[in-house]
Motif scaffolding. Structure first.
Motif, PDB file in Angstrom:
ATOM      1  N   TYR A 202      28.268   2.332-106.962  1.00 51.38           N
ATOM      2  CA  TYR A 202      29.390   1.773-106.208  1.00 51.38           C
ATOM      3  C   TYR A 202      30.383   2.881-105.847  1.00 51.38           C
ATOM      4  CZ  TYR A 202      32.733  -1.925-104.916  1.00 51.38           C
ATOM      5  OH  TYR A 202      33.584  -2.759-104.235  1.00 51.38           O
ATOM      6  N   LYS A 203      30.704   3.731-106.806  1.00 54.66           N
ATOM      7  CA  LYS A 203      31.610   4.850-106.538  1.00 54.66           C
ATOM      8  C   LYS A 203      31.030   5.780-105.476  1.00 54.66           C
ATOM      9  CE  LYS A 203      33.961   5.046-111.028  1.00 54.66           C
ATOM     10  NZ  LYS A 203      34.207   5.863-112.245  1.00 54.66           N
ATOM     11  N   LYS A 204      29.731   6.037-105.573  1.00 60.39           N
ATOM     12  CA  LYS A 204      29.076   6.911-104.602  1.00 60.39           C
ATOM     13  C   LYS A 204      29.165   6.316-103.197  1.00 60.39           C
ATOM     14  CE  LYS A 204      25.106   8.653-105.775  1.00 60.39           C
ATOM     15  NZ  LYS A 204      23.630   8.779-106.017  1.00 60.39           N
ATOM     16  N   LEU A 205      28.947   5.017-103.088  1.00 58.06           N
ATOM     17  CA  LEU A 205      28.989   4.355-101.780  1.00 58.06           C
ATOM     18  C   LEU A 205      30.395   4.373-101.191  1.00 58.06           C
ATOM     19  CD1 LEU A 205      26.737   1.260-102.570  1.00 58.06           C
ATOM     20  CD2 LEU A 205      26.101   3.272-101.220  1.00 58.06           C
ATOM     21  N   ILE A 206      31.404   4.143-102.033  1.00 53.61           N
ATOM     22  CA  ILE A 206      32.783   4.194-101.559  1.00 53.61           C
ATOM     23  C   ILE A 206      33.086   5.575-100.978  1.00 53.61           C
ATOM     24  CG2 ILE A 206      35.217   4.134-102.257  1.00 53.61           C
ATOM     25  CD1 ILE A 206      34.348   2.069-104.425  1.00 53.61           C
ATOM     26  N   GLU A 207      32.707   6.609-101.731  1.00 54.22           N
ATOM     27  CA  GLU A 207      32.977   7.976-101.270  1.00 54.22           C
ATOM     28  C   GLU A 207      32.231   8.277 -99.971  1.00 54.22           C
ATOM     29  OE1 GLU A 207      32.832  12.634-102.798  1.00 54.22           O
ATOM     30  OE2 GLU A 207      32.099  11.024-104.116  1.00 54.22           O
ATOM     31  N   GLN A 208      30.964   7.925 -99.901  1.00 53.90           N
ATOM     32  CA  GLN A 208      30.189   8.219 -98.708  1.00 53.90           C
ATOM     33  C   GLN A 208      30.728   7.469 -97.492  1.00 53.90           C
ATOM     34  OE1 GLN A 208      26.169   7.309 -99.903  1.00 53.90           O
ATOM     35  NE2 GLN A 208      25.798   9.374-100.657  1.00 53.90           N
ATOM     36  N   SER A 209      31.080   6.203 -97.684  1.00 51.59           N
ATOM     37  CA  SER A 209      31.589   5.404 -96.574  1.00 51.59           C
ATOM     38  C   SER A 209      32.883   5.996 -96.021  1.00 51.59           C
ATOM     39  CB  SER A 209      31.814   3.959 -97.036  1.00 51.59           C
ATOM     40  OG  SER A 209      32.195   3.137 -95.942  1.00 51.59           O
ATOM     41  N   LEU A 210      33.773   6.394 -96.909  1.00 53.62           N
ATOM     42  CA  LEU A 210      35.032   7.000 -96.474  1.00 53.62           C
ATOM     43  C   LEU A 210      34.795   8.348 -95.796  1.00 53.62           C
ATOM     44  CD1 LEU A 210      37.362   6.126 -99.495  1.00 53.62           C
ATOM     45  CD2 LEU A 210      37.363   5.085 -97.207  1.00 53.62           C
ATOM     46  N   LYS A 211      33.877   9.146 -96.339  1.00 50.05           N
ATOM     47  CA  LYS A 211      33.581  10.446 -95.736  1.00 50.05           C
ATOM     48  C   LYS A 211      32.920  10.310 -94.371  1.00 50.05           C
ATOM     49  CE  LYS A 211      33.266  13.483 -99.781  1.00 50.05           C
ATOM     50  NZ  LYS A 211      32.366  14.316-100.626  1.00 50.05           N
ATOM     51  N   TYR A 212      32.158   9.221 -94.170  1.00 48.35           N
ATOM     52  CA  TYR A 212      31.564   8.962 -92.858  1.00 48.35           C
ATOM     53  C   TYR A 212      32.619   8.528 -91.841  1.00 48.35           C
ATOM     54  CZ  TYR A 212      26.749   9.020 -94.719  1.00 48.35           C
ATOM     55  OH  TYR A 212      25.541   9.388 -95.277  1.00 48.35           O
ATOM     56  N   GLY A 213      33.834   8.247 -92.323  1.00 48.90           N
ATOM     57  CA  GLY A 213      34.899   7.796 -91.439  1.00 48.90           C
ATOM     58  C   GLY A 213      34.826   6.317 -91.108  1.00 48.90           C
ATOM     59  N   LEU A 214      34.123   5.539 -91.936  1.00 46.15           N
ATOM     60  CA  LEU A 214      33.982   4.110 -91.691  1.00 46.15           C
ATOM     61  C   LEU A 214      35.169   3.346 -92.274  1.00 46.15           C
ATOM     62  CD1 LEU A 214      30.223   3.705 -92.683  1.00 46.15           C
ATOM     63  CD2 LEU A 214      31.212   4.550 -90.538  1.00 46.15           C
ATOM     64  N   TYR A 215      35.544   2.258 -91.597  1.00 45.94           N
ATOM     65  CA  TYR A 215      36.546   1.382 -92.195  1.00 45.94           C
ATOM     66  C   TYR A 215      35.860   0.662 -93.346  1.00 45.94           C
ATOM     67  CZ  TYR A 215      40.394  -1.772 -92.913  1.00 45.94           C
ATOM     68  OH  TYR A 215      41.448  -2.453 -93.486  1.00 45.94           O
ATOM     69  N   THR A 216      36.416   0.814 -94.537  1.00 43.90           N
ATOM     70  CA  THR A 216      35.725   0.400 -95.755  1.00 43.90           C
ATOM     71  C   THR A 216      36.536  -0.628 -96.524  1.00 43.90           C
ATOM     72  OG1 THR A 216      34.777   2.626 -95.925  1.00 43.90           O
ATOM     73  CG2 THR A 216      34.683   1.232 -97.895  1.00 43.90           C
ATOM     74  N   ALA A 217      35.929  -1.766 -96.766  1.00 46.87           N
ATOM     75  CA  ALA A 217      36.544  -2.798 -97.605  1.00 46.87           C
ATOM     76  C   ALA A 217      35.948  -2.694 -98.999  1.00 46.87           C
ATOM     77  CB  ALA A 217      36.294  -4.184 -97.022  1.00 46.87           C
ATOM     78  N   VAL A 218      36.775  -2.360 -99.969  1.00 42.09           N
ATOM     79  CA  VAL A 218      36.335  -2.246-101.355  1.00 42.09           C
ATOM     80  C   VAL A 218      36.613  -3.589-102.027  1.00 42.09           C
ATOM     81  CG1 VAL A 218      36.599  -0.984-103.520  1.00 42.09           C
ATOM     82  CG2 VAL A 218      36.861   0.215-101.329  1.00 42.09           C
ATOM     83  N   ALA A 219      35.554  -4.368-102.174  1.00 44.56           N
ATOM     84  CA  ALA A 219      35.689  -5.738-102.689  1.00 44.56           C
ATOM     85  C   ALA A 219      35.403  -5.738-104.185  1.00 44.56           C
ATOM     86  CB  ALA A 219      34.739  -6.681-101.951  1.00 44.56           C
ATOM     87  N   THR A 220      36.456  -5.763-104.995  1.00 48.46           N
ATOM     88  CA  THR A 220      36.279  -5.665-106.448  1.00 48.46           C
ATOM     89  C   THR A 220      37.513  -6.180-107.161  1.00 48.46           C
ATOM     90  OG1 THR A 220      35.803  -4.126-108.273  1.00 48.46           O
ATOM     91  CG2 THR A 220      37.208  -3.308-106.510  1.00 48.46           C
TER      92      THR A 220
END
Length: 305
Positions: free
Chosen positions: A206-224
């Motif tokens: 989950y942490k890896k995905l959050i980091e990758q999504s943000l680095k890709y410049g995607l708008y990211t909803a962290v649902a937790t």
């Protein structure tokens, strides 16, 4: 013990008898506590109240695994009416929808036709529609539908689940589309052949995905609801100099209300997942299975005035 608790609630979620009992008798108990109402019109005031506190929402008509064309068409009409109400009432709200509720398990042309009608309406009113992710056997079909719709519509987003091995690769493939993505840990019971069986591995992914999504410049909803993940996201965004308008937090209606308001006070976008409808039982059991702490949050929500 956590695995036993998770399996117990997942088992309960599949009980047709308990679900039917909940539909008939439980709506009044959970309305205003874990669901906003038994239909969308009765949910509007709760959404307005949340919006007035700075909380955005995404609404979801509960119910999935539809097995008749007629029911899928009814769900489509209801979704269109919901979007029109969101626009008319000027609600700060997205809408979430499951492809199985629109006929994914019945006919490919049916689900495409139904979703196209929904997205045509969503584009007209400027309402984001999130394609919810379901169990792993339906993951590939769901992502293929999302990619197809994303070619023609700007108002469509989807969900990725951290407990699946495939998700890191899925994120990479989707990144070129610059999608709005909701990242979740995952709530279905999956075999070890396709999903991480241990919580620590799910958390790490989950942490890896959050980091990758943000680095890709995607708008990211962290649902937790996990404080560790919330703090990780804050620290990561600060480290990478990610602006607050590139991500948001999402939590469930009726759970961690004070934390939701605290995040708004801190200047973060906070979106509340607001379910409505009579088929609340399976949804509720899966939320309890996701994380043991949700049990205490849910209990507090049910007994509050």
């Amino acid at each position: 013990m956590e695995a036993v608790t998770r399996n117990f609630f997942l088992l309960l979620s599949k009980s047709n008898w308990l679900n039917e009992m909940a539909r008939k008798r439980g709506g009044s108990i959970v309305t205003g506590k874990i669901i906003a109402g038994t239909d969308f019109p009765s949910s509007v005031q709760i959404i307005k109240d949340l919006n007035s506190k700075g909380l955005a929402t995404t609404v979801d008509h509960l119910g999935e695994f539809v097995n008749s064309k007629e029911t899928a068409i009814e769900r489509t009409k209801e979704a269109i009416e919901t979007i029109e109400t969101i626009g008319r009432e000027k609600l700060d709200s997205h809408m979430s929808v499951k492809m199985t509720s629109l006929g994914l398990d019945i006919d490919q042309d049916l689900v495409i036709s139904n979703m196209t009608s929904i997205l045509d309406t969503a584009e007209k009113h400027g309402v984001m529609v999130t394609i919810d992710m379901e169990d792993e056997p339906r993951c590939e079909k769901t992502l293929e539908l999302f990619k197809q719709f994303k070619e023609s519509y700007s108002c469509v987003s989807t969900v990725l689940q951290a407990y699946l091995y495939r998700t890191e690769n899925d994120l990479q493939k989707l990144s070129s589309l610059k999608p709005f993505l909701r990242l979740v840990k995952g709530a279905y019971k999956e075999p070890a052949a396709v999903a991480y069986p241990d919580k620590k591995d799910v958390d790490a992914n989950y942490k890896k995905l959050i980091e990758q999504s943000l680095k890709y410049g995607l708008y990211t909803a962290v649902a937790t609801h996990d404080d560790n993940m919330i703090n990780y996201t804050k620290e990561l965004a600060a480290k990478l100099q990610i602006p607050k308008d590139q991500f948001e937090f999402q939590m469930l209606y009726g759970m961690r209300t004070k934390t939701q308001l605290d995040l708004v006070e801190q200047g973060y976008k906070m979106r509340v997942y607001v379910p409505y409808g009579r088929d609340w039982y399976g949804y509720f059991m899966r939320r309890l299975a996701e994380r043991p702490a949700n049990i205490s949050f849910a209990f507090k929500g049910l007994v509050k005035n």
